[in-house]
Design a protein around this motif. Structure first.
Motif: not given
Length: 349
Positions: A43-55, A266-278, A336-339
């Motif tokens: 999952c993305g959190s596993d990738i973050h722990y590997y890349q940055h030592g944190r999620a 209705t908008v349902v926000q599922v993605g946990m990306g950069a915050s805050p946003v405009n 990590t390579d989403k391509n």
């Protein structure tokens, strides 16, 4: 309580760019279930722990077993348990306290004391499932038909996230739906929304590869958000879609949801990306758009197991690669390579 210790190998994140498949000792209590892991998804959190030592705000303070999307075979069970040795089970990584106000009101996913497997939120951390053996509670184990491949059932957790998002959206029968972000979660939302009766399912993503996967997972049409003609078509008449799921977390994508959503939609926000946003608050208000967050899942985990078991959702188009746990670093780099990657699996059997 009588306990027994065993030694097994596991994928432990030590720090940024430091993950190892190495021996660790685990303790198994008489009231707990010992599961031999078969397969798990990165999952993305596993990738973050590997890349940055944190999620996010969860920072590694000591080595932790990663992985929270996994299935296995029961090796030991408590006395008088309905579970049986040899059963194949999907393991729910959620361990809510079941005592707080949120838990008692049916919102266990919002438990502030949640011990979620493979998470460094608390110290000591909660070890995950990328291990030859794991120890879990009986209620975390959902048995499934052993004829279903483990790499299919390993999608139980992300599919539960998708089903919960669809539940948050409300009635979808006959609705026009947009999913922004056609990664694994976005594609599983498409599949879940199709199963829930949506009449039109459009996927939006910058990647042609992701859009192809979206079509395989149920999209009736796709959109490149850089295609001005397509965007204009879906934004005309104050918005085309009844429901928009935002599954990328990208700032521009989050901001675009209002223009794609019809009045009273209705908008349902599922993605946990950069915050805050405009975010265009004024447009949202004058269109009376309902905006809701969707976080993890509750009882939808067992629903996900059943949908995978009966073939209602087939996640196999999303499998990009499978690695043995000895190659966990290569697997994480590939994921990590989403391509090139959607879902990368770790195969233990």
């Amino acid at each position: 309580m009588k306990t027994e210790k065993i030694t097994c190998n596991a994928c432990l994140a030590h720090a940024e760019k430091d993950v190892r498949f190495e021996a660790r000792e685990i303790e198994h209590g008489e009231n707990e279930v010992l599961v031999k892991v078969s397969s798990g998804g990165i999952c993305g959190s596993d990738i973050h722990y590997y890349q940055h030592g944190r999620a996010g705000m969860s920072v590694l303070k000591h080595p932790m077993v990663i992985g929270h999307e996994f299935v296995g075979v029961i090796s030991k069970v408590p006395a008088n348990s309905q579970l049986k040795v040899g059963q194949t089970v999907a393991v729910n990584p959620s361990c809510p306290c079941n005592q707080c106000e949120m838990c008692l009101s049916g919102h266990q996913n919002l438990c502030s004391s949640m011990r979620f497997m493979g998470s460094a939120q608390f110290n000591p951390h909660v070890n995950g499932g990328f291990s030859e053996y794991v120890v879990v509670k009986p209620e975390q184990c959902i048995p499934y038909d052993s004829t279903i491949p483990a790499n299919v059932m390993a999608f139980s957790e992300p599919l539960a996230v998708a089903i919960h998002a669809v539940k948050v959206a409300g009635q979808l029968t006959g609705k026009r739906v947009l999913v922004i972000g056609a990664g694994p979660i976005g594609c599983l939302i498409l599949a879940a929304a199709r199963s829930a009766g949506a009449s039109e399912l459009v996927a939006s993503d910058l990647s042609p590869r992701c859009l192809d996967l979206a079509r395989q997972m149920g999209a009736t049409a796709t959109m490149n958000p850089l295609d001005e003609q397509q965007v204009a078509h879906y934004q005309q008449n104050r918005g085309y879609f009844d429901v928009v799921f935002e599954a990328s977390g990208a700032q521009a994508a989050v901001a675009s949801t209002v223009d794609f959503t019809r009045p009273a939609g209705t908008v349902v926000q599922v993605g946990m990306g950069a915050s805050p946003v405009n975010w265009p608050v004024s447009s949202m208000l004058v269109k009376e758009i309902s905006w809701a967050g969707s976080f993890r899942f509750i009882s939808e985990f067992e629903t996900a197991v059943r949908w995978l078991e009966d073939g209602r959702v087939d996640p196999r188009p999303l499998i990009s690669a499978e690695f043995p746990p000895q190659q966990i670093e290569e697997a994480l780099i590939t994921a990590t390579d989403k391509n090139v990657s959607a879902k990368v699996l770790i195969r233990f059997d």
